[in-house]
Design a protein around this motif. Structure first.
Motif, PDB file in Angstrom:
ATOM      1  N   LEU A 205       0.834  -1.196   0.000  1.00  0.00           N
ATOM      2  CA  LEU A 205       0.000   0.000   0.000  1.00  0.00           C
ATOM      3  C   LEU A 205       0.871   1.250   0.000  1.00  0.00           C
ATOM      4  CD1 LEU A 205      -2.662  -1.025   2.697  1.00  0.00           C
ATOM      5  CD2 LEU A 205      -2.935  -1.048   0.209  1.00  0.00           C
ATOM      6  N   PRO A 206       0.336   2.316  -0.562  1.00  0.00           N
ATOM      7  CA  PRO A 206       1.090   3.576  -0.558  1.00  0.00           C
ATOM      8  C   PRO A 206       1.024   4.280   0.798  1.00  0.00           C
ATOM      9  CG  PRO A 206      -1.015   3.853  -1.679  1.00  0.00           C
ATOM     10  CD  PRO A 206      -0.893   2.386  -1.369  1.00  0.00           C
ATOM     11  N   PHE A 207       0.272   3.715   1.729  1.00  0.00           N
ATOM     12  CA  PHE A 207       0.142   4.283   3.065  1.00  0.00           C
ATOM     13  C   PHE A 207      -0.006   3.120   4.053  1.00  0.00           C
ATOM     14  CE2 PHE A 207      -3.873   4.440   0.692  1.00  0.00           C
ATOM     15  CZ  PHE A 207      -4.611   3.505   1.384  1.00  0.00           C
ATOM     16  N   LEU A 208       0.127   3.422   5.342  1.00  0.00           N
ATOM     17  CA  LEU A 208      -0.049   2.387   6.355  1.00  0.00           C
ATOM     18  C   LEU A 208      -1.513   1.960   6.402  1.00  0.00           C
ATOM     19  CD1 LEU A 208       2.143   3.759   9.292  1.00  0.00           C
ATOM     20  CD2 LEU A 208       2.689   1.877   7.748  1.00  0.00           C
ATOM     21  N   PRO A 209      -1.784   0.634   6.497  1.00  0.00           N
ATOM     22  CA  PRO A 209      -3.184   0.170   6.510  1.00  0.00           C
ATOM     23  C   PRO A 209      -3.971   0.692   7.704  1.00  0.00           C
ATOM     24  CG  PRO A 209      -1.672  -1.622   7.009  1.00  0.00           C
ATOM     25  CD  PRO A 209      -0.821  -0.477   6.555  1.00  0.00           C
ATOM     26  N   LEU A 210      -3.311   0.858   8.833  1.00  0.00           N
ATOM     27  CA  LEU A 210      -3.917   1.491  10.002  1.00  0.00           C
ATOM     28  C   LEU A 210      -2.844   2.303  10.707  1.00  0.00           C
ATOM     29  CD1 LEU A 210      -6.182  -1.163  11.834  1.00  0.00           C
ATOM     30  CD2 LEU A 210      -6.940   0.827  10.530  1.00  0.00           C
ATOM     31  N   ALA A 211      -3.231   3.454  11.237  1.00  0.00           N
ATOM     32  CA  ALA A 211      -2.294   4.223  12.048  1.00  0.00           C
ATOM     33  C   ALA A 211      -2.115   3.549  13.399  1.00  0.00           C
ATOM     34  CB  ALA A 211      -2.830   5.646  12.236  1.00  0.00           C
ATOM     35  N   ALA A 212      -1.024   3.867  14.064  1.00  0.00           N
ATOM     36  CA  ALA A 212      -0.734   3.228  15.351  1.00  0.00           C
ATOM     37  C   ALA A 212      -1.853   3.437  16.353  1.00  0.00           C
ATOM     38  CB  ALA A 212       0.586   3.774  15.908  1.00  0.00           C
ATOM     39  N   LYS A 213      -2.402   4.673  16.395  1.00  0.00           N
ATOM     40  CA  LYS A 213      -3.470   4.943  17.357  1.00  0.00           C
ATOM     41  C   LYS A 213      -4.739   4.162  17.016  1.00  0.00           C
ATOM     42  CE  LYS A 213      -4.466   9.189  14.768  1.00  0.00           C
ATOM     43  NZ  LYS A 213      -4.436  10.667  14.826  1.00  0.00           N
ATOM     44  N   GLN A 214      -4.962   3.897  15.727  1.00  0.00           N
ATOM     45  CA  GLN A 214      -6.133   3.120  15.325  1.00  0.00           C
ATOM     46  C   GLN A 214      -5.976   1.651  15.719  1.00  0.00           C
ATOM     47  OE1 GLN A 214      -6.044   4.068  11.183  1.00  0.00           O
ATOM     48  NE2 GLN A 214      -7.249   5.960  11.405  1.00  0.00           N
ATOM     49  N   ILE A 215      -4.743   1.132  15.603  1.00  0.00           N
ATOM     50  CA  ILE A 215      -4.482  -0.248  16.027  1.00  0.00           C
ATOM     51  C   ILE A 215      -4.741  -0.387  17.530  1.00  0.00           C
ATOM     52  CG2 ILE A 215      -2.712  -2.028  16.283  1.00  0.00           C
ATOM     53  CD1 ILE A 215      -1.380  -0.954  13.785  1.00  0.00           C
ATOM     54  N   LEU A 216      -4.256   0.587  18.298  1.00  0.00           N
ATOM     55  CA  LEU A 216      -4.419   0.514  19.752  1.00  0.00           C
ATOM     56  C   LEU A 216      -5.881   0.617  20.147  1.00  0.00           C
ATOM     57  CD1 LEU A 216      -1.401   2.737  20.834  1.00  0.00           C
ATOM     58  CD2 LEU A 216      -1.548   0.246  20.848  1.00  0.00           C
ATOM     59  N   LEU A 217      -6.638   1.512  19.472  1.00  0.00           N
ATOM     60  CA  LEU A 217      -8.068   1.625  19.759  1.00  0.00           C
ATOM     61  C   LEU A 217      -8.795   0.328  19.422  1.00  0.00           C
ATOM     62  CD1 LEU A 217     -10.506   3.344  20.600  1.00  0.00           C
ATOM     63  CD2 LEU A 217     -10.721   4.038  18.193  1.00  0.00           C
ATOM     64  N   ASN A 218      -8.443  -0.262  18.278  1.00  0.00           N
ATOM     65  CA  ASN A 218      -9.023  -1.539  17.873  1.00  0.00           C
ATOM     66  C   ASN A 218      -8.778  -2.600  18.940  1.00  0.00           C
ATOM     67  OD1 ASN A 218      -8.850  -4.303  16.699  1.00  0.00           O
ATOM     68  ND2 ASN A 218      -9.445  -3.294  14.799  1.00  0.00           N
ATOM     69  N   ASN A 219      -7.534  -2.672  19.397  1.00  0.00           N
ATOM     70  CA  ASN A 219      -7.173  -3.693  20.370  1.00  0.00           C
ATOM     71  C   ASN A 219      -7.884  -3.470  21.704  1.00  0.00           C
ATOM     72  OD1 ASN A 219      -5.522  -6.059  20.620  1.00  0.00           O
ATOM     73  ND2 ASN A 219      -4.253  -4.944  22.088  1.00  0.00           N
ATOM     74  N   PHE A 220      -8.000  -2.205  22.115  1.00  0.00           N
ATOM     75  CA  PHE A 220      -8.660  -1.900  23.382  1.00  0.00           C
ATOM     76  C   PHE A 220     -10.144  -2.250  23.327  1.00  0.00           C
ATOM     77  CE2 PHE A 220     -11.039   1.196  25.983  1.00  0.00           C
ATOM     78  CZ  PHE A 220     -10.593   0.796  27.233  1.00  0.00           C
ATOM     79  N   LEU A 221     -10.835  -1.825  22.256  1.00  0.00           N
ATOM     80  CA  LEU A 221     -12.268  -2.090  22.152  1.00  0.00           C
ATOM     81  C   LEU A 221     -12.557  -3.582  22.040  1.00  0.00           C
ATOM     82  CD1 LEU A 221     -13.445   0.802  19.782  1.00  0.00           C
ATOM     83  CD2 LEU A 221     -13.805   0.583  22.252  1.00  0.00           C
TER      84      LEU A 221
END
Length: 920
Positions: free
Chosen positions: A676-692
């Motif tokens: 991908l030309p960009f990250l599939p998820l930002a770091a903060k989005q990964i952490l939010l995903n994991n927390f929820l």
């Protein structure tokens, strides 16, 4: 005043001088002085620290390596003045830590309450009165009263002793008990020669004593050893499984993180952004709530078990209880009512005898060693007809031990000042062995072979009818200062004591219930073969599957390994043989539980995979056990086993499901990052995903468990978890790849839209997979707990809402999705659920086939062997996964294609005519 250990050693002092130095005396310590000294020297415990306070437990949440990783990421964000990212990371750290703290604190409080119910006590003399005190409150100067079965609560000096035998194996390694007497020993005597001293951690095998406590807690010999060794407990099977699971995660994490970081750097992406992304990947792969989940689930199980009368002393033992497939137990109180009554008393000629009853009554009434129901039955029956000890005085006692299997009381009778009467009671053969004559109508006649055979026949006949039979013998001896075992000789056989302990009415049903749970009962008894066989027939055990202690002692270990699993009844067994039987069963691959409550059960309780005792057991048995039953009833144990299996099943649910879901998502991101030309998820989005995704996981401890998960023993299997993680993680990754293709090729999504859509799909699939994989059955046939269901639905609703919440959406760089994009998200999630359901059928069928084969082999039944798979279970699961994923991709792709055509303003059936109907 306390004793100074730098002075002359206490075992070289006279007891009265030492008591005076400790401000004690014949009346012991006063209550006020004991309380003041407890504040001065501290509690009598060798543990390093009491239960963690709330503050220390909260601070411990921030010591996790995962929290440190997140803190490192937050520090980088703060250094780069990325305030929003740093705030998000710190908020998630705080939220996870508080959630973990709340659950662990609640769990630890519940466990502490259970432990208080099992706290040891001992008898002490304070204020001149005998009273019961907690072992933790014993201080130097206390006078402690000890008897058979007690654990010694402190190092001390023997003041008085009567046939006082102590097992010091924990201190000296010597397996045989040693006798302790009052006296003075030279200052340089080693521990093994301090015959006037006792030590914390030793146990009383027989006799009684009064001991002056000199050292407590860490100041004891045992405390010094514990300090040198760190008091480290041996690793349990459950703890070993968690550790190996951690190693598995670390290996996978290192490979994925290094791969992603290297690829991003090779693609010349920003170093800090790449580093944060790699850190978020590591956190996303790890089930950071695992310690809290394990603690919460096990403590919830322990609370549920306590309500059913099963107290867990060590939480790790729940797993061992669930994996148990053989239970070794005595018969008294478990298979029988435990209400022993004295049915008959007969002389050597098989006639009722009041004289034999009187002799037995004196023996039981004067006995001060091990309390037992047989003596209680004798005393109760004697008092009912007016018997007393008037006219007789106890002079000495030769206590019962498990090698001689008899007890002797030396009595002085009124009118016979020049002689003493030996009254011996015990197992028939052990009493007969020391007899040279027998009493016939008041006349002593030689015990020749013919008369011995007659006595043997009476014993066998009564035993075969289900009665327990003891023998009584006497001898008149001259007066002397001391009597010992060597005086038990040339005695006169007086008669039989016939006891009855009926089998429990529900024993057969309970045994059948345990068999259905995959647990086979084996009776290990010191009683004779005849009465044990009679009971076995009554409760449904195989009375012919028997091994006697006499035969067992002649067997080599290899022969016992072969015979032990095939034997139901071990009879006429001595204490050393109990441990050998347990180890033989373990050697053949069985998980062994041992139920015992006596002094002689401690070695077997230690050796068993799960030691089980009862609340009324002697101290040494209770402290050797992992599980305590408030009622000695196999049905209570059955319910405990079921609760234990439910608890263990819920623990494995979290580990397996969360790891596989996280693994799939992380693999997908690792593969997508270089494409991908960009990250599939930002770091903060990964952490939010994991927390929820972790929020509903706490509710797994309350989840319902299918009956088939409780019907057989369960054990840790890292290989199964690894296969589970790979199979279902790859199914998840396949749908992630499909998501990427749809977002890029169909919707031509930009960075924000791509990350929003995939965040939703990733989180929704993690939530859905909990409800799908929590059961081996089709999901709609197994109901989750209300807490798990509603917490999952709430988080799912939040997932759809987050992109449309202005402030929250902008903080996490999300954008609202169109109706068709949301439809695509829902379609992919539904396709994933369908694929996982089908893959689950194949996976668990292959695993259960292999497990069934193992269980059949372990139980050694003659059930038909399952049909062999043409390939291994793991290979077949992967093939099934490929087929399922392929079919699901076609199905989901068709749904997406139809949606795309609708979006373009075309009618699907019109657009597809040239493909399917070229001639029309």
């Amino acid at each position: 005043m306390t004793w100074d250990a730098n002075e002359i050693p206490y075992w070289s002092h006279d007891s009265s001088e030492l008591a005076a130095a400790l401000e004690s005396g014949p009346d012991g310590l006063s209550s006020d002085r004991a309380a003041a000294r407890l504040l001065s020297v501290g509690p009598n415990s060798v543990e390093d620290a009491p239960r963690l306070s709330a503050l220390r437990l909260l601070l411990r949440q921030f010591q996790s390596p995962l929290v440190l990783i997140l803190a490192f990421a937050a520090a980088i964000s703060l250094a780069l003045q990325q305030w929003v990212d740093a705030g998000i990371i710190l908020a998630i750290v705080l939220g996870s830590s508080l959630l973990s703290f709340f659950q662990e604190y609640r769990a630890s409080t519940a466990v502490e309450e259970l432990k208080k119910r099992l706290a040891l006590t001992c008898r002490v003399v304070r204020d001149g009165v005998e009273q019961t005190a907690p072992v933790s409150a014993i201080v130097p100067g206390d006078q402690i009263l000890l008897s058979a079965g007690n654990l010694i609560p402190a190092d001390g000096l023997v003041i008085e002793a009567q046939d006082f035998l102590v097992s010091e194996a924990s201190m000296t390694g010597e397996s045989f008990p040693v006798e302790k007497r009052a006296g003075i020993v030279r200052p340089d005597a080693p521990i093994t020669e301090r015959t006037n001293a006792v030590f914390l951690g030793a146990s009383v095998r027989s006799g009684t004593a009064k001991v002056l406590a000199v050292s407590t807690g860490r100041r004891t010999e045992f405390g010094a050893i514990a300090a040198r060794l760190g008091a480290r407990q041996p690793e349990t099977d459950f703890a070993r499984g968690v550790r190996q699971f951690g190693y598995l995660l670390v290996r996978v994490m290192i490979v994925i993180v290094l791969f992603v970081l290297t690829v991003n750097l090779l693609l010349h992406r920003p170093v800090i952004e790449s580093l944060l992304f790699a850190v978020a990947l590591a956190v996303g792969l790890s089930p950071e709530l695992l310690p809290a989940i394990i603690s919460v689930t096990l403590s919830a199980g322990a609370r549920a078990m306590s309500k059913r009368g099963v107290i867990v002393r060590r939480l790790d033992a729940i797993e061992n209880l669930g994996s148990m497939d053989i239970l070794c137990t005595d018969k008294t109180g478990t298979l029988t009512e435990g209400a022993i009554v004295l049915r008959d008393v007969i002389d050597a000629g098989s006639q009722p005898s009041e004289e034999v009853r009187r002799l037995a009554f004196l023996n039981a009434a004067f006995e001060t060693g091990i309390e037992n129901p047989l003596d209680e039955a004798i005393v109760t029956a004697g008092k009912d007809i007016g018997l007393t000890t008037r006219g007789a005085a106890k002079i000495d006692e030769i206590p019962y031990d498990f090698m001689r299997r008899r007890l002797t009381i030396v009595v002085a009778e009124d009118g016979a000042p020049s002689q003493r009467l030996f009254i011996t009671k015990g197992a028939f053969s052990n009493v007969l062995d020391i007899c040279t004559s027998l009493d016939r109508d008041g006349v002593e006649v030689p015990a020749n072979a013919e008369r011995r055979a007659e006595l043997e026949n009476v014993f066998k006949a009564k035993s075969a009818e289900g009665f327990r039979v003891l023998a009584v013998a006497t001898r008149k001896v001259p007066v002397k200062a001391d009597y010992d075992r060597d005086d038990e000789r040339e005695m006169t056989f007086r008669g039989f004591l016939v006891f009855y302990d009926p089998p429990k009415a529900d024993a057969r049903r309970t045994i059948d219930d345990l068999n259905r749970l995959g647990i086979r009962i084996k009776v290990i008894s010191g009683d004779n073969r005849y009465v044990t066989a009679h009971l076995a027939k009554a409760v449904g055990l195989d009375a012919t599957s028997m091994l006697t202690g006499e035969k067992l002692v002649k067997l080599k270990d290899e022969a016992l390994w072969h015979l032990a699993p095939r034997t139901d009844l071990f009879v006429e067994i001595d204490p050393q043989q109990k441990e050998r039987i347990v180890r033989a069963l373990q050697r053949t691959g069985h998980s062994v539980g041992y139920l015992g409550d006596g002094v002689n059960d401690a070695p077997a309780l230690h050796a068993a995979d799960v030691g089980i005792s009862v609340e009324t057991a002697v101290d040494v048995a209770r402290e050797s056990a992992d599980i305590i039953l408030l009622d000695r009833d196999l049905d209570v144990l059955r319910s405990g086993v079921e609760d234990g299996r439910r608890t263990f099943a819920n623990t494995l649910k979290y580990i397996s499901i969360t790891t596989s879901a996280n693994f799939g998502n992380m693999v997908s991101m690792a593969l997508a990052a270089p494409l991908l030309p960009f990250l599939p998820l930002a770091a903060k989005q990964i952490l939010l995903n994991n927390f929820l995704s972790d929020v509903p996981s706490i509710a797994i401890s309350s989840d319902n468990v299918d009956a088939d998960r409780v019907s057989h023993p369960q054990r840790w299997s890292i290989s199964e978890i690894q296969k589970f993680m790979i199979v279902f993680g790859l199914i998840s990754s396949a749908f992630d790849m499909l998501t990427f293709a749809v977002l890029l090729l169909v919707f031509h999504a930009g960075e924000a839209t791509f990350q929003t859509a995939w965040f939703m799909i990733s989180l929704l699939t993690e939530l859905a997979v909990v409800l799908v994989l929590r059961t081996h059955k089709p999901a709609f046939r197994s109901s989750p707990s209300q807490l798990l269901l509603w917490s999952t639905l709430v988080v799912a609703a939040a997932t759809f809402a987050i992109p449309f919440l202005g402030a929250t959406s902008s903080v996490f760089s999300f954008v609202p999705l169109s109706a068709i994009e949301i439809g695509a998200v829902v379609a992919i999630v539904l396709g994933y659920i369908a694929a996982t359901e089908v893959g689950k059928i194949w996976f668990f069928r292959s695993i259960n086939t292999a497990g069934l084969s193992k269980r059949i082999g372990a139980r050694e039944t003659k059930a038909p062997e399952p049909r062999p798979h043409p390939v291994g279970p793991f290979t077949s699961a992967l093939v099934a996964t490929a087929l399922v994923v392929g079919g699901a991709l076609v199905l989901t792709g068709t749904l997406i294609l139809i949606g795309t055509l609708v979006q373009l303003g075309l009618q699907p059936h019109e657009a597809l005519k040239p493909v399917f109907w070229p001639n029309k």
